[in-house]
Scaffold this active site. Structure first.
Site, PDB file in Angstrom:
ATOM      1  N   GLU A  55      -8.744 -15.019  -3.767  1.00 20.78           N
ATOM      2  CA  GLU A  55      -9.165 -16.407  -3.959  1.00 20.78           C
ATOM      3  C   GLU A  55     -10.663 -16.566  -3.708  1.00 20.78           C
ATOM      4  OE1 GLU A  55      -7.195 -14.946  -1.778  1.00 20.78           O
ATOM      5  OE2 GLU A  55      -6.382 -16.383  -0.339  1.00 20.78           O
ATOM      6  N   CYS A  88     -10.192 -17.534   4.023  1.00 17.29           N
ATOM      7  CA  CYS A  88     -10.078 -18.044   2.653  1.00 17.29           C
ATOM      8  C   CYS A  88      -9.694 -19.519   2.646  1.00 17.29           C
ATOM      9  CB  CYS A  88      -9.055 -17.231   1.871  1.00 17.29           C
ATOM     10  SG  CYS A  88      -9.645 -15.577   1.486  1.00 17.29           S
ATOM     11  N   ARG A 188       3.467   6.076  -9.187  1.00 18.11           N
ATOM     12  CA  ARG A 188       2.696   6.642  -8.077  1.00 18.11           C
ATOM     13  C   ARG A 188       1.459   5.798  -7.796  1.00 18.11           C
ATOM     14  NH1 ARG A 188       2.761  13.214  -9.145  1.00 18.11           N
ATOM     15  NH2 ARG A 188       4.911  13.502  -8.440  1.00 18.11           N
ATOM     16  N   THR A 200      10.701  20.115  -0.908  1.00 18.53           N
ATOM     17  CA  THR A 200      10.144  19.854  -2.242  1.00 18.53           C
ATOM     18  C   THR A 200       8.824  20.604  -2.431  1.00 18.53           C
ATOM     19  OG1 THR A 200      11.254  17.726  -2.416  1.00 18.53           O
ATOM     20  CG2 THR A 200       9.279  18.011  -3.762  1.00 18.53           C
ATOM     21  N   ASP A 204       8.935  23.085  -5.505  1.00 19.32           N
ATOM     22  CA  ASP A 204       8.178  22.655  -6.691  1.00 19.32           C
ATOM     23  C   ASP A 204       6.690  22.987  -6.618  1.00 19.32           C
ATOM     24  OD1 ASP A 204      10.577  21.581  -7.385  1.00 19.32           O
ATOM     25  OD2 ASP A 204       9.963  19.487  -7.261  1.00 19.32           O
TER      26      ASP A 204
HETATM   27 ZN    ZN Z   1      -8.194 -14.313   2.611  1.00 16.36          ZN
END
Ligand code: ZN
Length: 377
Positions: A55, A88, A188, A200, A204
């Protein structure tokens, strides 16, 4: 709420989605400043790294034209110091729009409604809840980071036509075609971290980076669950350290491999083990959250996938199913249970089904998490 409010919020959510994976530890937010005529004056999305906030960017671009306009924001504006050291909510109050349309309250206790109060105190008409469910899904990582001290978890699985996962033989085995794989790489990029088990890495030897053209800089932090720290230092993970590799190991023993792995660029992250001497996935997630991670993509093998499901820590699941079978040495997803654990458990609802050539992708969302995001609104 009007149709055009929903329209504008949908555009703001699109901006927020684009920043997913880039803004941690902060949420990815989108914002639009719209003139009474309906003309879009300015757009903003949370900057990479999490600041400035959406914002603040949109209002900076709008300048004086923000006065009397409507500002759309996908998450309640912060009431604590944001952008340039100013909250903000105060930046918005100073810009004097006539209306603020906000999808979702921010559960962060530093804001939690006080951002909205500050706008109202400045005489701005505030409307809440526009596209709240969608905004909750986009902000889920942030919401869980605040309310459960853990990141949102998406489980990614690739199986063959027989429902089995291909077994790696020192390199990844592709069970789907290039279009489905490209979609997986985009997935990803929209996460802060990608997590696998050591199994893994051994099977792999993956790089776990986002290999879409021009998007390698969007690769998430790579995390390996490796209780005894036996990841080989020669693993391909360490060949490209543009994005970090964190190895999560047990904190209750010495690991003789520590130096060799650190020399390869790994960051060693010790986590307490549970009563059975296992790395708890909940503890691992809390550790990632304490490091600012809000969204994790779990791409591990059957054991890791099951550990997250057993702990009820899977918020979304994305399943790619190829047209060819994985074959005789294929692995059963979730060890002894098949895909039914997600698709027929009644705990997940299907959000999307899509074909990529001969392959099929289905996207599932944990039903409870959905209402959790809503109750945070
Ligand atoms: Zn903010």
């Amino acid at each position: 709420m009007s149709a055009s409010d929903e329209d504008h919020m949908a555009q703001a959510l699109q901006l927020a989605r684009r920043g997913l994976g880039l803004t941690w530890p902060n949420p990815s937010v989108g914002s639009l400043v719209v003139a009474p005529s309906g003309e879009i004056i300015a757009r903003g999305g949370t900057a990479p790294g999490g600041r400035p906030h959406a914002e603040a960017i949109a209002l900076e671009r709008a300048g004086d034209r923000a006065r009397g306009a409507t500002i759309y924001i996908t998450l309640e504006p912060c009431a604590h110091a944001g952008g340039r050291g100013v909250a903000c909510a105060d930046i918005i109050a100073a810009a004097r729009p006539a209306r603020a349309v906000i999808a979702l309250r921010d559960p962060d206790p530093r804001t939690a409604g006080s951002g909205i109060e500050r706008l109202e105190a400045a005489g701005i008409k505030v409307e809440e809840g526009v596209l709240a469910e969608e905004a909750g899904a986009v902000a889920l990582g942030h919401i869980l980071h605040v309310t459960e001290e853990r990141p949102a978890v998406t489980l990614k699985l690739a199986v063959g036509a027989d429902g089995l996962m291909p077994k790696g033989k020192g390199a990844p085995v592709w069970i789907t075609g290039p279009d489905a794989r490209a979609h997986g790489h985009l997935l990803r990029a929209r996460n802060d971290a990608i997590l696998v088990g050591r199994g893994t890495v051994l099977a792999d030897n993956p790089t776990l980076t986002c290999r879409l053209p021009g998007m390698s800089c969007r690769s998430p932090v790579r995390v390996v669950l490796d209780r005894r720290l036996r990841t080989p230092p020669e693993a391909r993970l360490f060949d490209d350290l543009m994005v970090p590799v964190w190895l999560i190991c047990s904190s209750d023993e010495e690991h003789p491999t520590t130096d060799a792995l650190q020399d390869r660029g790994a960051e060693i992250v010790p986590v307490p083990v549970d009563a059975h001497g296992m790395l708890g996935v909940r503890d691992a997630l809390e550790t990632l959250a304490s490091r600012g991670i809000t969204r994790v993509l779990v791409e591990g093998g059957p054991q890791v996938a099951r550990a997250f499901l057993d702990a009820d820590l899977v918020d979304e699941a994305v399943i790619y199913q190829g047209a060819k079978p994985a074959g005789a040495d294929g692995l059963m997803p979730f060890v002894s249970e098949g895909l039914d654990r997600v698709t027929s458990s009644g705990h997940f609802m299907q959000l999307e089904a899509r074909a990529f050539g001969p392959d099929r992708m289905t996207w599932w969302r944990r039903i409870r998490r959905c209402s959790l995001a809503l109750s945070a609104a």
